[in-house]
Write an enzyme that holds these catalytic residues in place. Structure first.
Site, mmCIF file in Angstrom:
data_model
loop_
_atom_site.group_PDB
_atom_site.id
_atom_site.type_symbol
_atom_site.label_atom_id
_atom_site.label_comp_id
_atom_site.label_asym_id
_atom_site.label_seq_id
_atom_site.Cartn_x
_atom_site.Cartn_y
_atom_site.Cartn_z
ATOM 1 N N ARG A 185 0.849 -1.119 0.056
ATOM 2 C CA ARG A 185 -0.065 -0.121 -0.036
ATOM 3 C C ARG A 185 1.068 1.247 -0.074
ATOM 4 N NH1 ARG A 185 -3.667 0.281 -2.313
ATOM 5 N NH2 ARG A 185 -2.974 2.003 -3.392
ATOM 6 N N GLU A 236 5.097 40.385 -11.311
ATOM 7 C CA GLU A 236 3.687 39.886 -11.607
ATOM 8 C C GLU A 236 3.198 41.231 -11.978
ATOM 9 O OE1 GLU A 236 0.844 37.264 -9.407
ATOM 10 O OE2 GLU A 236 0.167 39.101 -8.638
ATOM 11 N N LYS A 248 5.137 40.111 -6.376
ATOM 12 C CA LYS A 248 3.695 39.946 -6.739
ATOM 13 C C LYS A 248 2.813 41.292 -6.246
ATOM 14 C CE LYS A 248 3.139 35.209 -6.686
ATOM 15 N NZ LYS A 248 1.843 34.078 -6.818
#
Ligand code: SF4
Length: 637
Positions: A106, A202, A173
């Site tokens: 698993r 940005e 940003k």
């Protein structure tokens, strides 16, 4: 990191603590079920099988899990990292103590399924934009603690990584801009504090974009946040190639081609790692009777000896090592087809992709049979052009240029279907290889004023540039929006928009990075790579040329090679006196070539032994005739 072992090393170093945590949470003090139901000496074999089509990533991590639970467990991969698989395909086989195998199952699958899910999703996006110049990037939206693993899986899927952490790069940003008083101020402060870091800014609108473009020295990249395709197109025109542009925000699979079509250089997709759908994989337990690679190799050896000279096995340079071991000849597609035409063997087993076996069948003598171990082993590049769409384009060229038969010579790269070779034969055209493309294009331009080159746009462009033609002399055919008649009349080379998804993955930054890391290293790339990459390389050429160049180099030579990774790995192995590296950070493997395995080679040979021609490749007589005409024109040059 260009050395594949370094890449795997970094992956495993990051995975180790996660593996410890995962084993601790899943197995704890012991697997109560396996410990109680299985005798300690039971040996089992588990086959990890794909239950859906996808791209595999994370095999080294899965192996490390099994090994950590019990070093006696043997893990044998049947596919490579980054390889595409179909539902039902065996990905790996694990053999060893049954209790350990089931206890580790698993946890190993959890890692493999997550990373393969990311690689699968990335490949989907990368394939969608493959005919554009855009590169798919990830983001920092990764599962906490899994940053290195998730980003590794993105690379396996054919994407590239954005910054690994906040320390890698400055990304200014909107909040930083607002907080520092504007773009110029923020950039100035960042440069003062971190002069060596790349800077990306940005921008929210075209006004901010202009301000960012005006920064001196130029920024490393500008991020277009949540812009519409029309705004992005305007941004691309404004930037004029001075600063690379990245599109970001709400990038879905449905939108990504439209975004790439605007001309942006990068597209970042948060969904690659924040909304992961695991690839469905399961482990089926069988008895030890499942044939191991060693068993299959022994059976092939035995059958080969029994067939003797009645059988010829051909192996393309991009084949797996275990297949090459049985090849009577290895070579590139044309070399192998020539070998096929010179042999007296009754049966030729072509370990390569379908178009290569077709060429062998076209050149074969009457009574010879050409078999391929997997009939579905196609070629991504060859599949980008079919006879119907090329014929439609030819008719459109006829309408635009009045008399296409007098105006255009069709050239098909040998990596194409027999129908396209026949098309060239019928229309005064010719076949070329990556080794003779220059000679062929020069000949073709001597016949008629322009050429129609398919399916590989990069080989066509690189060849034309090599012959001294300018980018303005070339136009890329678009089936949806064909070039205007005026453009066609003024060009010399019409390029089909096809690409090879292996060679397309080499990028200019790979060349810059490897030169920084290994000063003095020489770079050689296959001409199916983009023109920007070929321009930065020291040399380019076919696989045969790459091999010749390496073989002619002395001890201590350093090469970064831009071609399929199995060939690069083999050269590494055969030339330990040289430093030989793959040019890309994630070495690309050809998934179609990987389809040839020991088990399907055993299959065709066993059928042959039983008197059955399984997976015979044949070409209709009329198609074979005209294809031969085009091939012979090439061979006569
Ligand atoms: S490497 Fe590219 S051109 Fe060669 S077989 Fe694979 S997909 Fe086709």
């Amino acid at each position: 990191m260009h050395n594949p072992n370094e890449t795997t090393g970094a992956l495993l170093a990051a995975a180790e603590p996660l593996i410890s945590l995962a084993i601790e949470e899943d197995i704890g003090s012991g697997d109560a079920t396996s410990l109680s139901t299985l005798e300690p000496d039971v040996i089992l074999q588990g086959r990890i099988i794909a239950k859906a089509r996808g791209v595999i990533a994370g095999l080294p991590v899965a192996e490390a899990v099994f090994c950590r639970v019990d070093p006696e467990l043997q893990f044998v991969t049947h596919v490579s990292e980054g390889q595409a698989v179909e539902a039902g395909e065996v990905v790996a086989v694990v053999t060893g103590p049954g209790r350990s195998l089931l206890a580790a199952e698993r946890t190993a699958l959890n890692f493999l399924q997550r990373l393969s899910g990311i690689a699968t999703q990335t490949r989907k996006f990368a394939a969608a934009v493959a005919t554009t110049q855009a590169t798919i990037l990830d983001t920092r939206k990764t599962l906490p603690g899994y940053r290195v693993l998730d980003k590794y899986a993105v690379r396996m899927g054919g994407g590239s990584n954005h910054r690994m952490s906040l320390a890698d790069m400055v990304l200014i940003k909107d909040n930083h801009i607002d907080g520092s008083g504007g773009i110029a101020q923020a950039v100035h402060r960042a440069r003062e504090r971190y002069p060596d870091l790349a800077i990306e800014v940005e921008v929210r609108d075209l006004h901010e974009l202009r301000e960012a473009i005006d920064c001196e020295p130029p920024l490393d990249r500008i991020l277009l946040d949540n812009m519409t395709p029309d705004q992005m197109r305007e941004a691309v025109a404004l930037a004029g190639g001075r600063v690379p542009l990245e599109a970001s925000g709400n990038v879905t699979y449905e939108r990504v081609l439209d975004i790439a079509g605007t001309g942006v250089d990068f597209i970042s997709v948060g969904g690659l790692t924040h909304s992961v759908t695991a690839l469905d994989l399961s482990m089926k337990i069988g008895s030890r009777a499942v044939h191991s690679d060693a068993d299959q190799a022994a059976r092939i050896r035995h059958m080969k000896a029994a067939f003797g000279e009645r059988l010829l096995i051909l192996g393309h340079h991009y084949q797996r090592d275990e297949i090459i071991e049985f090849a009577d000849f290895r070579g590139d597609s044309l070399e192998l087809s020539r070998k096929a035409s010179q042999t007296d063997a009754e049966t030729i087993v072509f370990c390569g992709v379908h178009f290569m076996a077709e060429v062998a069948a076209i050149l074969a003598r009457p009574g010879q049979h050409v078999l391929i171990p997997d009939m579905t082993a196609g070629c991504y590049l060859a599949d980008t052009a079919d006879a119907e769409s090329v014929s439609t384009a030819w008719a459109a060229l006829d309408a635009a240029l009045d008399n296409v038969e007098a105006e255009v010579t069709p050239i098909t790269y040998v990596n194409s279907s027999a129908e396209l070779k026949a098309f060239c034969g019928r229309h005064g055209g010719i076949v070329c290889t990556s080794g003779n493309a220059e000679r062929v294009v020069r000949w073709a331009l001597g016949q008629r004023p322009r050429v129609f080159f398919f399916p590989d746009q990069h080989l066509g462009r690189n060849t034309a540039l090599e012959l001294g033609l300018a980018p303005a002399d070339m136009v890329v055919w678009s089936p949806r929006t064909p070039p205007a008649p005026r453009t066609l009349r003024s060009c010399k080379v019409i390029l089909w928009p096809g690409v090879c998804n292996v060679h397309q993955r080499f990028r200019p930054e790979h060349v810059h990075r490897i030169r920084n890391q290994y000063p003095g290293i020489r770079v050689i790339v296959h001409p199916e790579s983009k023109a920007e990459v070929v321009a930065l390389a020291d040399d380019s050429g076919s696989t045969s040329k790459i091999i010749r160049v390496v073989e002619a180099s002395g001890p201590g030579a350093q090469w970064a090679i831009g071609t399929e990774s199995r060939l690069v790995n083999r050269l590494q192995h055969e030339h330990p006196e040289q430093l030989i590296l793959s040019l890309a950070d994630v070495p690309p493997f050809c998934a179609s070539m990987s389809q040839i395995t020991l088990s399907n080679l055993v299959g065709v040979l066993e059928a042959l032994q039983a008197g059955r021609l399984e997976n015979e490749v044949t070409v209709a007589p009329d198609t074979a005739h005209w294809a031969r005409v085009a091939l012979e024109r090439m061979l006569a040059l």
